[in-house]
Write an enzyme that holds these catalytic residues in place. Structure first.
Site, short mmCIF file in Angstrom:
data_model
loop_
_atom_site.label_atom_id
_atom_site.label_comp_id
_atom_site.label_asym_id
_atom_site.label_seq_id
_atom_site.Cartn_x
_atom_site.Cartn_y
_atom_site.Cartn_z
N LYS A 180 0.82 -1.22 0.00
CA LYS A 180 0.00 0.00 0.00
C LYS A 180 0.86 1.27 0.00
CE LYS A 180 -2.39 -0.93 3.71
NZ LYS A 180 -1.84 -2.25 4.11
N ARG A 213 -10.06 1.35 8.78
CA ARG A 213 -9.58 0.01 9.06
C ARG A 213 -10.61 -0.83 9.79
NH1 ARG A 213 -4.00 0.48 8.90
NH2 ARG A 213 -2.83 -1.32 9.57
N ARG A 234 11.33 -6.75 4.71
CA ARG A 234 11.31 -5.35 5.15
C ARG A 234 11.84 -5.22 6.58
NH1 ARG A 234 5.69 -2.15 5.08
NH2 ARG A 234 5.38 -3.10 7.11
N ARG A 286 11.34 -2.15 11.26
CA ARG A 286 10.11 -1.67 11.88
C ARG A 286 9.75 -2.58 13.04
NH1 ARG A 286 5.01 -0.15 8.06
NH2 ARG A 286 3.86 -1.29 9.66
N ARG A 305 -1.00 -9.11 12.92
CA ARG A 305 -1.54 -8.02 12.10
C ARG A 305 -2.41 -8.58 10.98
NH1 ARG A 305 3.84 -5.51 10.60
NH2 ARG A 305 2.73 -4.28 9.06
#
Ligand code: ADP
Length: 199
Positions: free
Chosen positions: A14, A89, A128, A134, A145
């Protein structure tokens, strides 16, 4: 004037597509995740409150999220359109956004759903995690998640489909190819790129 939403599981790309679409349509990309992360980084009160939820892979409570997005959508640069990434969301956030848009006489032009296989997104996020570190990209948090996405966010796809604004895009493949799929699908709905020659 183009108002778009990007929706899809974590790792679907996204953020990457949002930056490109913002450029193409001449609208700001507004990511609640980015806004929260910058608040965490700057040690603001909002960041302090949001951090524990984010690190656990849970949604930040609506009491912190709705006001933040309302304020952002009131900014001058969002008056001629926007691309929302990561908001709404939950069905409650859909209601909130609906009432905000209605009170401004505005509506969404399209909701772009990025569709990706869970195993593929887990692999992307693993990569990532190594690159960006992160704090919510650890394997266990990523799995959580994804669960939160399928329980709380996936139902939104049906809502927007029933309103006839949903465009579903295969998020696998080259980044450019995905962008092209999105812009082509939007052209079919009469949504054209910004005319950059007149700006
Ligand atoms: P991703 O979609 O890859 O999970 P985001 O950057 O969109 O990542 O969001 C990261 C985290 O920020 C979420 O797990 C959540 O804790 C918080 N967050 C972002 N947007 C919202 C929102 N609209 N409502 C509640 N929490 C949010």
């Amino acid at each position: 004037m183009t108002r778009l939403l990007l929706i899809g599981p974590p790792g679907a790309g996204k953020g990457t597509q949002a930056a490109r679409l913002a450029e193409i349509y001449g609208i700001p990309a507004i990511s609640t995740g980015d806004i929260f992360r910058s608040n965490v980084k700057n040690g603001t009160e909002l960041g302090t409150k949001a951090k524990a939820f984010m690190d656990a892979g849970d949604n930040v409570p609506d009491s912190l999220t709705n006001e933040l997005i309302r304020d952002r959508l009131e900014d001058a640069d969002a008056q001629d359109g926007f691309l929302l990434d990561g908001y709404p969301r939950t069905t409650d956030q859909v209601r909130e956004l609906d009432s905000f848009l209605a009170s401004h006489g505005a509506a969404l032009d399209a909701v772009v759903e990025l569709e990706a296989d869970p195993e593929v997104v887990v692999a992307r996020l693993r990569k990532r995690a190594l690159e960006q570190g992160r704090s919510d990209d650890t394997e266990a948090v990523v799995r959580h998640r994804l669960e939160v996405y399928s329980e709380q966010t996936a139902p939104l796809v049906k809502i927007y489909a029933s309103r006839d604004v949903l465009v579903t895009i295969d998020a696998l493949g080259e980044i450019d190819a995905v962008t092209e799929r999105i812009t082509e699908a939007l052209v079919e709905r009469g949504i054209a790129a910004a005319d950059t020659t007149s700006r």
